[in-house]
Scaffold this active site. Structure first.
Site, PDB file in Angstrom:
ATOM      1  N   HIS A 103       8.861   6.490 -10.761  1.00 58.18           N
ATOM      2  CA  HIS A 103       9.931   5.856  -9.961  1.00 58.18           C
ATOM      3  C   HIS A 103      11.315   6.330 -10.379  1.00 58.18           C
ATOM      4  O   HIS A 103      12.320   5.866  -9.852  1.00 58.18           O
ATOM      5  CB  HIS A 103       9.851   4.333 -10.089  1.00 58.18           C
ATOM      6  CG  HIS A 103       8.601   3.755  -9.479  1.00 58.18           C
ATOM      7  ND1 HIS A 103       8.235   4.012  -8.171  1.00 58.18           N
ATOM      8  CD2 HIS A 103       7.634   2.955  -9.987  1.00 58.18           C
ATOM      9  CE1 HIS A 103       7.087   3.387  -7.910  1.00 58.18           C
ATOM     10  NE2 HIS A 103       6.695   2.743  -8.999  1.00 58.18           N
TER      11      HIS A 103
ATOM     12  N   ASP B  12      -0.979   6.845  -7.513  1.00 61.82           N
ATOM     13  CA  ASP B  12      -0.600   5.488  -7.908  1.00 61.82           C
ATOM     14  C   ASP B  12      -0.480   4.659  -6.625  1.00 61.82           C
ATOM     15  O   ASP B  12      -0.187   5.188  -5.561  1.00 61.82           O
ATOM     16  CB  ASP B  12       0.749   5.563  -8.631  1.00 61.82           C
ATOM     17  CG  ASP B  12       1.181   4.260  -9.273  1.00 61.82           C
ATOM     18  OD1 ASP B  12       1.053   4.141 -10.501  1.00 61.82           O
ATOM     19  OD2 ASP B  12       1.652   3.350  -8.541  1.00 61.82           O
TER      20      ASP B  12
ATOM     21  N   HIS C 177       1.768   2.618  -5.879  1.00 63.18           N
ATOM     22  CA  HIS C 177       3.164   2.547  -5.452  1.00 63.18           C
ATOM     23  C   HIS C 177       3.638   3.933  -5.009  1.00 63.18           C
ATOM     24  O   HIS C 177       3.219   4.943  -5.566  1.00 63.18           O
ATOM     25  CB  HIS C 177       4.051   2.051  -6.593  1.00 63.18           C
ATOM     26  CG  HIS C 177       3.648   0.719  -7.139  1.00 63.18           C
ATOM     27  ND1 HIS C 177       2.775   0.588  -8.192  1.00 63.18           N
ATOM     28  CD2 HIS C 177       3.989  -0.536  -6.749  1.00 63.18           C
ATOM     29  CE1 HIS C 177       2.597  -0.701  -8.446  1.00 63.18           C
ATOM     30  NE2 HIS C 177       3.310  -1.412  -7.576  1.00 63.18           N
TER      31      HIS C 177
ATOM     32  N   ASP D 291      -3.491   1.611 -10.182  1.00 61.98           N
ATOM     33  CA  ASP D 291      -3.334   0.271  -9.621  1.00 61.98           C
ATOM     34  C   ASP D 291      -3.908   0.147  -8.210  1.00 61.98           C
ATOM     35  O   ASP D 291      -3.682  -0.851  -7.530  1.00 61.98           O
ATOM     36  CB  ASP D 291      -1.874  -0.176  -9.672  1.00 61.98           C
ATOM     37  CG  ASP D 291      -0.904   0.989  -9.634  1.00 61.98           C
ATOM     38  OD1 ASP D 291      -1.324   2.092  -9.229  1.00 61.98           O
ATOM     39  OD2 ASP D 291       0.262   0.812  -9.989  1.00 61.98           O
TER      40      ASP D 291
END
Lengths: 443, 554
Positions: free
Chosen positions: A108, A147, A149, A236
């Site tokens: 991120h 991931d 996200h 995740d």
């Protein structure tokens, strides 16, 4: 023998807060599992000890403002440095692939950095990739972010770079942090289509993931012909993850790894630290090492309802069509300080959720038919109101873009309090604060 | 006046010393009889005439178990595994047969799938036929919870009263694979070791000696003959070399130990007075174990290695065929090269010349040719040793680190010198100093350095705690002790005191002084469920590091 490297850096003395998901305990059970299984004793496995990245490598890729010395970077520099230990081993042909099981994560963290967001301050993969390009002559890299996200930071670092293909498959931004990663984000004016986003509905499991890989991601990667493939291996998407709502299993992750065949996998998120991580880390690693991962079975069974079958295939076909049909619409802008050429203007606002503030950023990208194009970013931290500028001369820059970069740097050295010149072409980094050059090597 | 006796059984020679108040009182060396180690040891004792002195302790470094494993002279053991799910067993090379049983635990020792009693019944049916079955039981995560191992052991003991049963959880370090194989080896070597121990004891008794007998371990420590696990006695030779150097140098020095033997050269590393311990367990033959050992390298080159000329290329063989030519042997060796170059002075110079010349064509036997050949032999030997030193230093640099603090304070820069011992040590000192760009120091009692190391070795032990306050269970890795934790869910000083008390209590029974115990770093992991801290996992340790009881005075 095909060697697989592993660097395991669980940062057992570092956390973002006692009960924060990114805490000391996060890789504790993974350590118990992988060391108990004896994976380090597999004849084809080599364990490496962690390393520490230097600020030069960081600043060639990310502009850490106002200066890197203002941030607590120790743990992050080790996560980056440890990942780079494997990339160097890969380049030295000691290993043919590897897994950096490291904390803290990085995907991120973007082109400009004012703080920590999504648990990330430095982008492990991005820094590693540019190090491979500057030190080992690697030309084209594909980064596949699995991931849950959106890998918004990695996308941001390479958004204007036609030689790095960034693919992120994730739970869509309407229902999950960071709220971006839709099909309209496909790269800047000189790098259109080198960013691919595949936002999925909550509830997708192994079947849907593997289908998307086979029918969209892998064909795109093979068309791109990368020299190296990096997997941002967040975990995740697992059916037990407390922050997201997907349905993948550990064995699914093994299969994903088998299909992507990354040269390097770098751990990103994943916060089901007991139910998922020990098993997914095992499965990914075994897949990399060419071992059977079909026996890696979590003690729990999925309970979320899964989106798969025809429903999923129809959804994905629609998404792909939307993606393929999109055409960019660039805004050109003139400024007195911009050198000759056409400059595309973009605006961006970034929220730093860990530290709870916003950054506003204006970007100017020189349109260029010969190279990735010089980039100017003017950014402001809306909590401290500090401003800074970043000028980036890209890898393989053409003469005109290189000169444009120097001209911009000359101007912003005086015009802004802080300026970073990332000269990727010449492998040079210069940071000026109030007109004075700051050394990156003082402590 | 009381004396310490040290005996090191090497591959070629057995050394013995008697030490009184840090002074070497008597020393001796005899050839090792590989087929009768007990007799070799007893002969070494008689050589020093131990019945004339008051001996306070006897320390033996023996290759008994090492040889039994390497020569495949171990009885068959039934290895029963509870592997649960995870990596396939077949992914790792298993040098022995095993049988898989149902029953699975997770990484915190919680039960996932219960064992199958039906399988156990069938097992008994099959094992019934053997008179005295040897059974090693090992479960994945049994070091976190020994429930299945204990249940199966008590079931089998009842059904097969004559069985010898060993449990993996009793060697409770993490790594199911190594734990299983170590359990196997320990059980398999037990009968031979016990027999050796009792014969040794009676041999010493008949010499009117009542001194306690201690055995040297791979980690450079000693334990009483009755307390040691047989498998821990492997590789005590290289450990003795390192301790021998330790007993003959200043306490804070950093150096590389190079001990040149007949066919192998042992290399170890001492960092500011502490021997480097290997981050992984020892490997012996095709067995990977969790036996703690000093980080050492054994290079297959020594003073008696045979020098060969193959297709005009000089080679150093990995074997020995008797002593060097210059001292009456039959083959040219590095010892002959050193003698010819006058780097050493034992043996006949003329014979050294003759042996080296025999490697050259008759037309090329001028002094210059022989000199070049001798120099080449020394260069090859020094180069092999040099490479191994570099590997070992790299191993030290590459030690894993799992904390930010550890990475940032990884290793201070140390300046190493080379502590040389063994036959021919003086001869290669200069060449090795040049190769490594480091100073070399010769050990005073070079020829019995290992025996000195054994005599002066101190006991070692460690207690590594793993405590899960939420599940209310603690485990001590090295002893396999597992018990209920009834203290606080978030303890602090309490847990450190708990381990300290436990370690002090057990140290006493092993003849270890409490004052030599050192506390390791304790790590506290808060256990979080739904943003609430519900307990802690705590890892910590107490240990007694390897060391020597004094420094030898000349």
């Amino acid at each position: 023998m095909k060697k697989t490297g592993i660097v395991f850096f669980p940062a057992f003395d570092w956390s973002l807060g006692e009960s924060h998901p990114e805490r000391e305990e996060r890789l504790l059970y993974t350590q118990e599992q992988i060391f108990e299984e004896g994976i380090i004793d597999l004849p084809q496995v080599k364990q490496y000890s962690p390393g520490v990245a230097n600020l030069f490598d960081v600043m060639l890729t990310q502009a850490v403002f106002p200066t890197p010395h203002r941030h607590k970077l120790d743990a992050h520099l080790i996560a980056v440095g440890s990942s780079m230990i494997l990339s160097k081993a890969l380049m030295n042909k000691e290993i043919s692939n590897g897994f950096a099981m490291v904390r803290p994560p990085g995907h991120h963290s973007g082109a400009t950095v004012w703080g920590n967001r999504g648990f990330c301050t430095l982008n492990n993969e991005a820094i590693l990739v540019n190090n491979l390009r500057s030190q080992y002559g690697i030309k084209k890299v594909a980064i596949i972010d699995t991931d849950v996200h959106h890998g918004d930071g990695t996308q941001d670092v390479f958004y204007h770079d036609p030689n790095v293909l960034c693919i992120s498959i994730h739970q869509d931004g309407r229902t999950l942090f960071p709220g971006t990663g839709f099909t309209d984000e496909q790269g800047g004016p000189n790098a259109w289509k080198s960013t691919v986003n595949i936002p999925l509905l909550p509830g997708v499991g192994d079947e849907g993931f593997l289908y998307a890989l086979e029918n969209w991601i892998l064909p795109r990667v093979s068309e791109f012909k990368p020299d190296i493939i990096i997997n941002s291996a967040g975990q995740d998407n697992h059916f037990t993850d407390p922050l997201a709502s997907m349905n993948c299993t550990a064995r699914g992750y093994g299969k994903i790894t088998d299909m992507i065949k990354p040269n390097l996998a770098v751990l990103e998120g994943g916060y089901s630290i007991q139910g998922a991580l020990p098993y997914i880390n095992m499965a990914i690693f075994l897949a990399l090492a060419g071992e059977d991962y079909s026996g890696v079975i979590e003690p729990h069974k999925p309970t979320r309802s899964e989106i798969g079958g025809e429903t999923f295939r129809t959804f994905l076909a629609g998404l792909k069509q939307q993606h393929d049909n999109l055409r960019p619409n660039w805004t050109l802008r003139q400024e007195p300080y911009l050198p000759a050429g056409e400059w595309v203007y973009l605006e961006k606002s970034v929220f730093y959720d860990t530290d709870w503030f916003k950054e506003n950023r204006r970007e100017y990208i020189r349109k260029c038919d010969h190279c990735g194009g010089t980039v100017l970013m003017i950014t402001q931290n809306l909590m401290t109101f500090e401003k800074a500028a970043l000028v980036r001369i890209p890898f393989q820059a053409c003469d005109t873009c290189e000169q444009a970069g120097y001209d911009l740097a000359e101007h912003f050295k005086k015009a802004e309090k802080t300026l970073l010149l990332q000269n990727q072409l010449r492998n040079q980094v210069h940071l000026w604060s109030q007109g004075e050059e700051v050394s990156l090597f003082e402590s | 006046m009381s004396y310490k006796l040290g005996i090191d059984v090497g591959g070629t020679f057995t050394d013995a010393v008697l030490i009184n108040n840090n002074v070497v009182h008597n020393k001796g060396k005899i050839p090792t009889d590989k087929d009768n180690l007990l007799e070799t040891i007893v002969n070494a004792m008689d050589l020093l005439d131990i019945s004339k002195q008051k001996i306070e302790q006897i320390t033996i470094s023996t290759t008994l178990v090492t040889n039994a494993i390497l020569q495949n002279r171990l009885p068959e053991v039934n290895l029963l595994l509870f592997p649960g799910s995870g990596m396939k067993l077949s992914s790792l090379p298993w040098p022995v047969n095993y049988e898989v049983l149902e029953g699975e635990l997770d990484f915190r020792g919680r039960e996932v799938n219960p064992p199958n009693q039906q399988e156990w019944k069938q097992l008994v049916e099959r094992l019934k036929s053997s008179l005295n079955p040897q059974i090693a039981i090992s479960g994945k995560f049994s070091h976190r919870n020994n429930i299945y191992e204990e249940q199966l052991a008590s079931y089998l003991q009842k059904e097969l009263p004559k069985a010898d049963i060993a449990l993996g959880s009793q060697l409770g370090q993490t790594n199911f694979y190594r734990r299983s194989l170590t359990t196997y080896l320990n059980l398999a070597s037990q009968v031979q070791f016990l027999e050796f121990a009792s014969q040794l004891k009676s041999a010493i008794d008949t010499r009117k000696c009542t001194a306690p007998i201690r055995v040297l371990k791979a980690d450079g420590g000693v334990l009483p003959l009755s307390k040691i696990r047989p498998v821990e006695s492997i590789y005590s030779g290289p450990a003795a070399s390192v301790l021998g150097a330790l007993a003959q140098s200043s306490s804070e020095d950093s150096y590389v130990v190079v001990d040149i033997g007949g066919t192998t050269t042992d290399i170890g590393l001492v960092l500011s007075g502490s021997p480097l311990i290997s981050a992984q367990g020892a490997k012996i033959g095709s067995f990977l174990t969790n036996v703690r050992s000093l980080a050492v390298r054994s290079v297959p080159v020594g003073g008696d290695s045979v020098v060969l000329m193959e297709n005009n290329k000089l080679k150093l063989a990995n074997y020995r065929l008797g002593p060097a030519f210059c001292i009456g042997g039959y083959n040219p060796t590095p010892t002959d090269a050193l003698r010819y170059l006058n780097l050493t002075d034992y043996g006949s110079h003329a014979r050294a010349e003759e042996s080296l010349a025999s490697l050259l064509p008759e037309s090329k036997r001028q002094p210059q040719d022989i000199r070049e050949l001798a120099e080449e032999v020394v260069r090859i030997m020094v180069d092999r040793i040099g490479q191994a030193i570099e590997e070992l230093q790299q191993e030290w640099q590459d030690e894993p680190a799992y904390k930010v603090w550890e990475v940032l304070h990884h290793h201070e820069d140390l300046e190493f010198y080379i502590q040389l011992s063994g036959g021919g040590a003086s001869g290669i000192a200069n060449a090795l100093a040049d190769r490594m760009n480091a100073r070399t120091v010769l050990t005073d009692f070079s020829e019995v350095s290992n025996a000195i190391g054994a005599a002066m070795a101190k006991p070692t032990f460690s207690w590594t705690l793993n405590l899960d306050t939420y599940l209310g269970r603690y485990r001590i890795e090295e002893t396999g002790e597992q018990g209920k934790w009834e203290g606080s869910k978030k303890p602090h000083r309490e847990v450190e005191q708990f381990l300290k008390d436990l370690a002090y209590r057990q140290a006493e029974t092993m003849g270890i002084e409490g004052s030599s115990l050192q506390k390791d770093q304790f790590d506290y992991f808060p256990l979080v469920e739904s943003y609430n801290t519900v307990g802690q996992i705590i890892r910590g340790g107490m240990h007694v590091p390897p060391g020597v009881s004094g420094r030898i005075v000349k």
